[in-house]
Design an enzyme around this catalytic site. Structure first.
Site, PDB file in Angstrom:
ATOM      1  N   ASP A 108     -10.523  -9.486   7.602  1.00 26.35           N
ATOM      2  CA  ASP A 108     -11.954  -9.413   7.314  1.00 26.35           C
ATOM      3  C   ASP A 108     -12.569 -10.810   7.224  1.00 26.35           C
ATOM      4  OD1 ASP A 108     -12.174  -6.718   7.399  1.00 26.35           O
ATOM      5  OD2 ASP A 108     -12.656  -6.424   5.282  1.00 26.35           O
ATOM      6  N   ASP A 126      -2.370 -18.381   0.532  1.00 27.22           N
ATOM      7  CA  ASP A 126      -3.485 -19.098  -0.096  1.00 27.22           C
ATOM      8  C   ASP A 126      -3.963 -20.230   0.810  1.00 27.22           C
ATOM      9  OD1 ASP A 126      -0.902 -19.977  -0.624  1.00 27.22           O
ATOM     10  OD2 ASP A 126      -1.414 -20.957  -2.502  1.00 27.22           O
ATOM     11  N   TYR A 144       0.823  -1.220   0.000  1.00 29.01           N
ATOM     12  CA  TYR A 144       0.000   0.000   0.000  1.00 29.01           C
ATOM     13  C   TYR A 144       0.856   1.269   0.000  1.00 29.01           C
ATOM     14  CZ  TYR A 144      -4.002  -3.009   1.061  1.00 29.01           C
ATOM     15  OH  TYR A 144      -4.972  -3.978   1.006  1.00 29.01           O
ATOM     16  N   LYS A 152       3.986 -15.309   1.392  1.00 24.28           N
ATOM     17  CA  LYS A 152       3.946 -15.996   0.093  1.00 24.28           C
ATOM     18  C   LYS A 152       5.400 -16.240  -0.321  1.00 24.28           C
ATOM     19  CE  LYS A 152       1.528 -17.481  -3.448  1.00 24.28           C
ATOM     20  NZ  LYS A 152       0.758 -18.722  -3.356  1.00 24.28           N
ATOM     21  N   ASP A 172      -5.120  -7.288   5.431  1.00 21.00           N
ATOM     22  CA  ASP A 172      -6.373  -6.606   5.085  1.00 21.00           C
ATOM     23  C   ASP A 172      -7.438  -7.645   4.765  1.00 21.00           C
ATOM     24  OD1 ASP A 172      -8.235  -4.769   4.327  1.00 21.00           O
ATOM     25  OD2 ASP A 172      -7.095  -3.916   2.669  1.00 21.00           O
TER      26      ASP A 172
END
Ligand code: NAD
Length: 362
Positions: free
Chosen positions: A254, A226, A143, A194, A250
């Site tokens: 959620d 994943d 970001y 990852k 992020d």
């Protein structure tokens, strides 16, 4: 002598002032019980600040936050300010607050309360007992990494670019928060990356693994993002504390939150290296029910409990609030958002009153 704390309150917009009023009364009540003295000071943020000053985070508000022991925030935003340019929108106030207080660690708990197990969209046997804390890095990663932008290539085609980057010190500081958090919980930390594809993740894994030597009491594991997403919905009970970067965090925070199915129940904490943390519900300002005494104040109250636990190091007072919330739910009190057949439907204020009585009784 009573321990004294200066708390900045940021009620913000929409249902903010209604749910904040309940949290303040709850803090006063536990303060009496645990010999803590709170000095509350209120400041403007979001739409309310735009209306009063033209800016979503006036310098006076940030200054007040900086000079306090902790910041309790409700929510910002509303239809009225949706058409303003992005730097003048309520959300800019939130980003300014995170940047101004250098809040690099976001703590998002997802706990299934037995009384609300039917609110989850997953089978009760899958979610029963789930109690996860996602520690998300908040001020680095893709970001913020540079270069970023939309550039034109030699052929005249446009190319969008973002850069996922972490320095060793950025990884170490979020890793330290995560290990310390896991230590206060069940002592298990899962780092999500990852590393099979991304170099930035290889460095992440390397640094987190090195940090583990300082925390022999915490059991560290690693998962690719994943797989972590699959495991969260397949067998969420395997997780205690999860640490991950900004983008993965992020999404996963959620997903973890929605295991519980009830947005009006979810608190969060954002912490910096030193200085005050910000404690706030995950939900927004709910303009559709603002001013109608329909809001669920429990996420705000649980954010106050997080403030006591992670911001002020008062775990016994935090436990007391969390116990009272469970007791209130146990006797069937519900606001509209978590209502189910046979329960007692209450407004925001009545829920607050019930909570105060329970805090006295337990
Ligand atoms: P929202 O979370 O405000 O509301 C979504 C739905 O959940 C609504 O139906 C609302 O009534 C309900 N809800 C939310 N909190 C509740 C509570 N405590 N009790 C009962 N019901 C509750 O999300 P939205 O509608 O997408 O956004 C509304 C505004 O809030 C927007 O301006 C948005 O930008 C802002 N927002 C702010 C934050 C924040 O302050 N951190 C987070 C998300 C959205």
């Amino acid at each position: 002598m009573a321990q004294q704390y200066r708390i900045t309150l940021l009620p913000g917009d929409g249902i903010g002032s209604e749910i904040m009023a309940v949290a303040v009364e709850v803090l006063k009540a536990v303060g009496k019980k645990f010999d803590l003295q709170f000095e509350f000071q209120e400041a403007l943020i979001g739409g309310a600040a735009i209306d009063a000053t033209g800016e979503p985070l006036p310098a006076a508000s940030l200054d007040m936050c900086r000079h306090s022991d902790a910041v309790l925030l409700a929510a910002i935003g509303g239809y009225k300010w949706d058409t303003l340019p992005s730097h003048l929108r309520p959300e800019a106030g939130l980003l300014g607050l995170r940047a101004g207080l250098e809040l690099f660690a976001n703590l998002r708990p997802a706990q299934i309360l037995p009384q609300l197990i039917d609110s989850s969209t997953l089978k009760p046997e899958v979610v029963e007992g789930v109690d996860i804390m996602v520690v998300r890095e908040l001020t680095g990663g893709i970001y913020f990494g540079k270069p970023k932008g939309i550039f034109e290539t030699e052929t005249g085609e446009k190319r969008g670019v973002n850069t996922m980057a972490y320095t060793e010190s950025e990884i170490d500081r979020i890793g330290t928060v995560a290990f310390e958090t896991a230590r206060k919980r069940r002592g298990k930390l899962c780092s999500v990356d990852k590393a099979n594809v991304l170099e930035v993740s290889q460095l992440w894994r390397d640094r987190i693994t090195k940090l583990a030597a300082k925390y022999p009491d915490v059991e560290l594991s690693h998962l690719y993002v994943d797989n972590a997403a699959m495991q969260l919905v397949r067998a969420p009970k395997q997780f205690d504390t999860i640490v991950t970067g900004n983008l993965f965090g992020d999404i996963l925070s959620d997903a973890a939150a929605m295991l519980t199915g009830s947005i009006g129940m979810l608190p969060s904490a954002s912490l910096g290296a030193s200085g005050p943390g910000v404690f706030e519900p995950v939900h927004g300002s709910a303009p559709d029910i603002a001013g109608q005494d329909k809001a669920n104040p429990l996420a705000q109250v649980l954010s106050a409990a997080m403030m006591l636990r992670y911001g002020l190091n008062q775990p016994a007072a935090a436990d007391h609030i969390e116990k009272a919330v469970l007791a209130v739910l146990e006797r069937g009190d519900r606001t509209g958002d978590i209502m189910s057949p046979g329960m007692n439907l209450l407004g925001c204020q009545a829920m607050g009153k019930g909570l105060l009585k329970t805090l006295e009784e337990i």
